[in-house]
Design an enzyme around this catalytic site. Structure first.
Site, PDB file in Angstrom:
ATOM      1  CG  ASP A  39      -2.203   0.968   1.046  1.00  0.00           C
ATOM      2  OD1 ASP A  39      -2.294   1.511  -0.111  1.00  0.00           O
ATOM      3  OD2 ASP A  39      -2.757   1.395   1.967  1.00  0.00           O
ATOM      4  CG  HIS A  56      -0.766   2.090  -9.401  1.00  0.00           C
ATOM      5  ND1 HIS A  56      -1.030   1.816  -7.923  1.00  0.00           N
ATOM      6  CD2 HIS A  56      -1.750   3.012  -9.562  1.00  0.00           C
ATOM      7  CE1 HIS A  56      -2.057   2.391  -7.527  1.00  0.00           C
ATOM      8  NE2 HIS A  56      -2.485   3.113  -8.563  1.00  0.00           N
ATOM      9  CG  ASN A  87      -8.124  -1.908  -4.580  1.00  0.00           C
ATOM     10  OD1 ASN A  87      -7.366  -2.646  -4.589  1.00  0.00           O
ATOM     11  ND2 ASN A  87      -8.290  -1.004  -3.752  1.00  0.00           N
TER      12      ASN A  87
HETATM   13  C1  IPE Z   1      -5.339  -2.568   0.080  1.00  0.00           C
HETATM   14  O1  IPE Z   1      -4.829  -0.979  -0.217  1.00  0.00           O
HETATM   15  C2  IPE Z   1      -5.420  -3.323  -1.332  1.00  0.00           C
HETATM   16  C3  IPE Z   1      -4.079  -3.640  -1.930  1.00  0.00           C
HETATM   17  C4  IPE Z   1      -2.953  -3.261  -1.618  1.00  0.00           C
HETATM   18  C5  IPE Z   1      -4.281  -4.269  -3.332  1.00  0.00           C
HETATM   19  P1  IPE Z   1      -6.429  -0.179  -0.226  1.00  0.00           P
HETATM   20  O2  IPE Z   1      -5.533   1.050  -0.505  1.00  0.00           O
HETATM   21  O3  IPE Z   1      -7.341  -0.535  -1.161  1.00  0.00           O
HETATM   22  O4  IPE Z   1      -6.913  -0.163   1.273  1.00  0.00           O
HETATM   23  P2  IPE Z   1      -7.901   0.722   2.116  1.00  0.00           P
HETATM   24  O5  IPE Z   1      -8.693   1.284   1.192  1.00  0.00           O
HETATM   25  O6  IPE Z   1      -6.859   1.786   2.694  1.00  0.00           O
HETATM   26  O7  IPE Z   1      -8.443   0.153   3.154  1.00  0.00           O
HETATM   27  C1  IPE Z   2      -1.824   0.075  -3.257  1.00  0.00           C
HETATM   28  O1  IPE Z   2      -1.450   1.636  -3.340  1.00  0.00           O
HETATM   29  C2  IPE Z   2      -2.119  -0.567  -4.635  1.00  0.00           C
HETATM   30  C3  IPE Z   2      -3.418  -0.728  -5.019  1.00  0.00           C
HETATM   31  C4  IPE Z   2      -4.268  -0.713  -3.994  1.00  0.00           C
HETATM   32  C5  IPE Z   2      -3.813  -1.119  -6.175  1.00  0.00           C
HETATM   33  P1  IPE Z   2      -2.650   2.640  -3.530  1.00  0.00           P
HETATM   34  O2  IPE Z   2      -2.977   2.770  -4.765  1.00  0.00           O
HETATM   35  O3  IPE Z   2      -3.736   2.476  -2.438  1.00  0.00           O
HETATM   36  O4  IPE Z   2      -1.902   3.936  -2.593  1.00  0.00           O
HETATM   37  P2  IPE Z   2      -2.446   5.037  -1.603  1.00  0.00           P
HETATM   38  O5  IPE Z   2      -2.864   4.127  -0.546  1.00  0.00           O
HETATM   39  O6  IPE Z   2      -3.638   5.650  -2.159  1.00  0.00           O
HETATM   40  O7  IPE Z   2      -1.275   5.907  -1.386  1.00  0.00           O
HETATM   41 MG    MG Z   3      -4.066   2.498  -0.328  1.00  0.00          MG
END
Ligand code: IPE
Ligand code: IPE
Ligand code: MG
Length: 252
Positions: A39, A56, A87
């Site tokens: 994350d 990403h 997601n």
């Molecule tokens: C968890 O991260 C899912 C992945 C890393 C794929 P999210 O960014 O989706 O989680 P929340 O929304 O902060 O709980």
């Molecule tokens: C994790 O990073 C990747 C996925 C959930 C696909 P995020 O995209 O959730 O990054 P933040 O949490 O918004 O920084």
């Molecule tokens: Mg995230």
């Protein structure tokens, strides 16, 4: 004769160094199964004034590094959360972008599969993914099926609750007796030991629907480091902290 003596001294020293390293490795044996909630990609990009897509892309590079490091340390299973069932709530453009990153990653991984010999498996409902992605998933699973080293489990369109509901449904249609073992055999992770350790980067201290059944006795580690910045060194530190934890499993 003097030369021969020196030669033997050097060789015996080398053997000692090798032995010492081997005992070090076994003293701090890495966890057999490491799971990671990768994350913080979006925040990493925002901090740099870049689009979330850049986060990403950087995250995929970090995954490559960390997977290689785990392989070199002798980790047997590495499970990573790449895209959750929740997601899909994100803007269409970002979803497309994440899927593109996945496609690019898999295409490259397939190209180097014979060299890297990493066994790849996917957890999640892949039926909802694009045809191209499904083809890449099938190809990478088929090509790496016979490899017996490190196994990487990529969670794509994965959610712990839907995994549990799916397992319940499958168990019901199997007519098997309902036991924990029979239930586990219907999970995506059937046959794989539970994660010893779950690491979440990005500063949040929650599981976000990751491995709900399998995490029962996992050691949890949370770090503020954003996933693209996560390093091999930080992982080494977490493994050292893991080795010092006392896992009692309810005993004393
Ligand atoms: C968890 O991260 C899912 C992945 C890393 C794929 P999210 O960014 O989706 O989680 P929340 O929304 O902060 O709980
Ligand atoms: C994790 O990073 C990747 C996925 C959930 C696909 P995020 O995209 O959730 O990054 P933040 O949490 O918004 O920084
Ligand atoms: Mg995230």
């Amino acid at each position: 004769l003097r030369f021969r003596q020196r030669f033997f001294t050097i060789i015996s020293r080398l053997i000692k160094v090798k032995r010492r390293n081997q005992t070090n490795v076994s003293a701090a044996a890495p966890p057999a199964h490491v799971a990671v909630i990768m994350d913080g990609n979006g925040r990493w990009a925002r901090k740099r004034g870049l689009p979330r897509s850049a986060g990403h892309a950087a995250g995929a590079e970090t995954f490559r590094r960390i997977a290689t490091h785990c392989k070199n340390l002798g980790v047997k299973h590495l499970t990573v959360y790449a895209f959750s069932t929740e997601n899909w709530k994100r803007p269409a453009e970002e979803i497309e972008n994440i899927m593109d990153v996945l496609e690019r990653y898999l295409t490259e991984a397939i190209g180097t599969m014979e060299r890297d010999r990493v066994k790849m498996r996917f957890f999640g409902d892949t039926a909802m993914l694009s045809e191209k992605l499904r083809r890449l998933i099938a190809e990478s699973e088929a090509l790496s099926d016979s490899f017996d080293g490190v196994e990487v489990h990529l969670c794509v369109n994965y959610g712990g609750r839907s995994e549990i509901v799916r397992a319940a449904e499958r168990l019901r249609s199997s007519n098997d007796e309902i036991t924990a073992e029979a239930f586990e055999a219907q999970l995506y992770s059937a046959g794989i030991p539970d994660p010893d350790i779950i690491i979440r980067t990005g500063g949040e201290t929650r599981l976000s629907n990751f491995l709900l059944w399998q995490s029962a006795y996992s050691e949890l580690f949370f770090t503020d480091t954003l996933w693209p910045d996560f390093s091999e060194r930080e992982l080494d530190g977490i493994f050292a902290a893991f080795a010092a934890r006392d896992r009692r499993y309810g005993g004393v």
